[in-house]
Write a protein that holds these residues in place. Structure first.
Motif, short mmCIF file in Angstrom:
data_model
loop_
_atom_site.label_atom_id
_atom_site.label_comp_id
_atom_site.label_asym_id
_atom_site.label_seq_id
_atom_site.Cartn_x
_atom_site.Cartn_y
_atom_site.Cartn_z
N GLU A 165 33.07 58.50 2.36
CA GLU A 165 32.82 57.06 2.35
C GLU A 165 31.99 56.72 3.58
N ILE A 166 31.24 55.61 3.46
CA ILE A 166 30.35 55.24 4.57
C ILE A 166 31.16 54.57 5.68
N THR A 168 29.66 54.57 9.03
CA THR A 168 28.61 54.01 9.87
C THR A 168 27.28 54.14 9.16
N SER A 169 26.42 53.12 9.31
CA SER A 169 25.08 53.28 8.78
C SER A 169 24.11 52.52 9.68
N HIS A 170 22.90 53.05 9.80
CA HIS A 170 21.89 52.44 10.65
C HIS A 170 20.54 52.68 10.03
N MET A 171 19.73 51.64 9.96
CA MET A 171 18.43 51.81 9.31
C MET A 171 17.35 51.06 10.07
N ILE A 175 12.01 49.85 3.06
CA ILE A 175 11.85 50.62 1.82
C ILE A 175 12.35 49.79 0.66
N GLN A 177 14.80 49.16 -2.59
CA GLN A 177 16.25 49.40 -2.72
C GLN A 177 16.56 50.73 -3.39
N PHE A 180 16.65 53.53 -1.06
CA PHE A 180 17.85 53.52 -0.23
C PHE A 180 18.97 54.29 -0.91
N TYR A 181 19.19 54.03 -2.20
CA TYR A 181 20.28 54.69 -2.90
C TYR A 181 20.04 56.20 -3.01
N LEU A 184 20.72 57.69 0.33
CA LEU A 184 22.17 57.72 0.56
C LEU A 184 22.81 58.91 -0.14
#
Lengths: 221, 263
Positions: A165-166, A168-171, A175, A177, A180-181, A184
């Protein structure tokens, strides 16, 4: 699509309670942990441990970027450390960048986790972090080098828990959507490699300790 | 979606107020209220020399600070960690995405360019500070009017005319939406200060009205179920559309004004 070669060294520093050097290819970060120990009265939390992170870049004085990185690392470590077991104490994590060749944030997160494991701080799990760069052409690159990051349309970093499961995320960048998936899902599968690496490095460290104990027993008897 | 409580436009009915031109001495300014959270942004343009390998680029330098009036937890002094994180977030948004072209700020390559100092001050801190800051920055950049500038051939110095008709073209309007995760299950859009303190985790989605993603930032806390992400994205994009139309309404200009691009 795979990570660069991961390597990790534990208990390399003598004065601290635990330490680790984690490398993603050429990117190298050393993490040192002191704790659980004393905490300043103004930072004391009565029911939990206080996690303090200090990040030292390779060159230059720390600024806003370093403070933002410290906040991400502090929140990530707080998510996995069982802080309620050490109330009114502090766990200090200090990171020093030795070389930055891309994927610095995931390398720091991974170095923190291994250093905390080396210290023996009670944790509910690990955070396995991976970066994914999406190029202007749309191609996704896992664990990008510095050159790949600088030419990318976006660089995404994800930290996954043991249950994928997520945490932490940083971007940074921009881009669509759908990209992104897909980034991921690539990162999620690459994180399993990091998770297996944690396990194998823990096994190696413990098997060395076991061998030493067996030799000592042999000598005695 | 029953789980996700509240969107910008509908159930939570959070009012967004944008007031541009609040600071008359600034080249561009905007006061934004999102619910109770109030952030004011003032932009001053100054001359700067473009650096080394970036000789055709200007600078946009954001700086966010929390004023002690905003909250009892804020003390006077150097920017707190929270303020530095938001400053860095805005700086990354400007530098690493292409919603604004810093090449448009160049007056003469290698000699003179505009440096836009964007100062944001939070006057009332009631949660979702990043959201209000981004909207304030976008509104202030949209409403900014710079004088025409050129390099004087004799003196080599920059000089300006008395007109104020040069504006900066924004390619996109990235809008940040903060979501609080309560119990790891319920998502709250635009959490207030009290709601943020009760939520186990929060994350920020930065999207534009055409569906582009500019940021997905989550810092620790409870895990985010990735199957819920599409619904959060939809809410964020709807909000970006509403905010963009609000900014357009506020900063509407007549046709006679020239943009930096065309001059």
């Amino acid at each position: 699509m795979s990570l660069r070669s991961l390597s990790c060294e534990q208990s390399l520093l003598a004065r601290c309670d635990g330490s680790a050097r984690f490398k993603h290819g050429e990117t190298s970060v050393v993490a040192a942990v002191y704790g659980p120990g004393d905490v300043k009265p103004n930072k004391e939390i009565i029911n939990k441990a206080t996690i303090e992170v200090t990040f030292k870049p390779k060159t230059g004085l720390p600024g806003c970027a370093e403070t933002a990185l410290e906040k991400i690392l502090q929140d990530t470590c707080e998510a996995v450390i069982l802080t309620s077991l050490h109330p009114r104490s502090s766990i200090s994590i200090i990171l020093q960048v030795e070389h930055d060749d891309g994927s610095l944030l995931p390398c720091c997160i991974n170095a923190c986790c291994v250093a905390l494991m080396d210290t023996g701080v009670p944790m509910r799990g690990f955070v396995c972090a991976v970066a994914c760069a999406v190029q202007q052409s749309g191609e996704e690159i896992i664990d990008p080098t510095l050159e790949q990051e600088q030419s990318a349309a976006a660089v995404l970093t994800f930290g996954f828990s043991n249950e994928s499961e997520i945490i932490t995320s940083h971007m940074i960048g921009q881009i669509a959507q759908e990209k992104f998936y897909s980034a991921l899902s690539f990162a999620s599968s690459a994180a399993k490699t990091v998770s297996d690496f944690y396990r194998s490095s823990a096994e190696k460290k413990l098997s060395k300790e076991l061998h030493v104990k067996e030799r000592v027993n042999e000598v005695k008897s | 979606m029953d789980k996700i409580v509240g969107t910008y436009c509908s159930t939570r009915k959070l009012k967004v107020l944008i007031c541009e031109g609040s600071i008359t001495t600034a080249d561009g300014s905007a006061l934004v209220k999102v619910g109770n959270t109030t952030v004011i942004c003032g932009i001053k343009g100054e001359f700067a020399v473009p650096g080394g390998d970036k000789s055709n680029e200007g600078y946009i330098v954001p700086n966010f600070e929390l004023s002690p009036v905003s909250s009892p937890h804020v003390r006077p002094g150097p920017p707190s960690e929270e303020a530095q994180v938001i400053s860095h977030f805005l700086s990354d948004l400007i530098k690493k995405s292409s919603f604004v072209n810093v090449e448009d700020l160049c007056i003469e390559a290698g000699k003179l360019a505009w440096a836009l100092y964007c100062d944001l001050v939070c006057l009332d801190s009631d949660g979702s500070l990043t959201d209000a800051s981004v909207i304030a920055l976008l509104s202030a950049l949209s409403s900014m009017r710079l004088p025409r500038a050129q390099v004087n051939e004799d003196t080599g110095l920059g000089e300006v005319t008395d007109t104020r008709d040069v504006k900066l073209q924004l390619n996109d309007f990235p809008v940040a939406t903060t979501f609080g995760l309560f119990d790891g299950v319920y998502g709250l859009a635009d959490p207030s200060n009290e709601e943020e303190s009760l939520c186990g985790a929060s994350f920020i989605l930065t999207t534009s009205d055409n569906g582009l993603l500019f940021g997905c930032n989550k810092s620790g806390g409870a895990a985010l179920p990735s199957q819920d992400l599409p619904s959060y994205m939809t809410i964020a994009v709807n909000r970006a559309k509403a905010v963009k139309s609000l900014i357009d309404t506020v900063c509407r200009d007549s046709d006679s004004i020239n943009s930096i691009r065309s001059s």
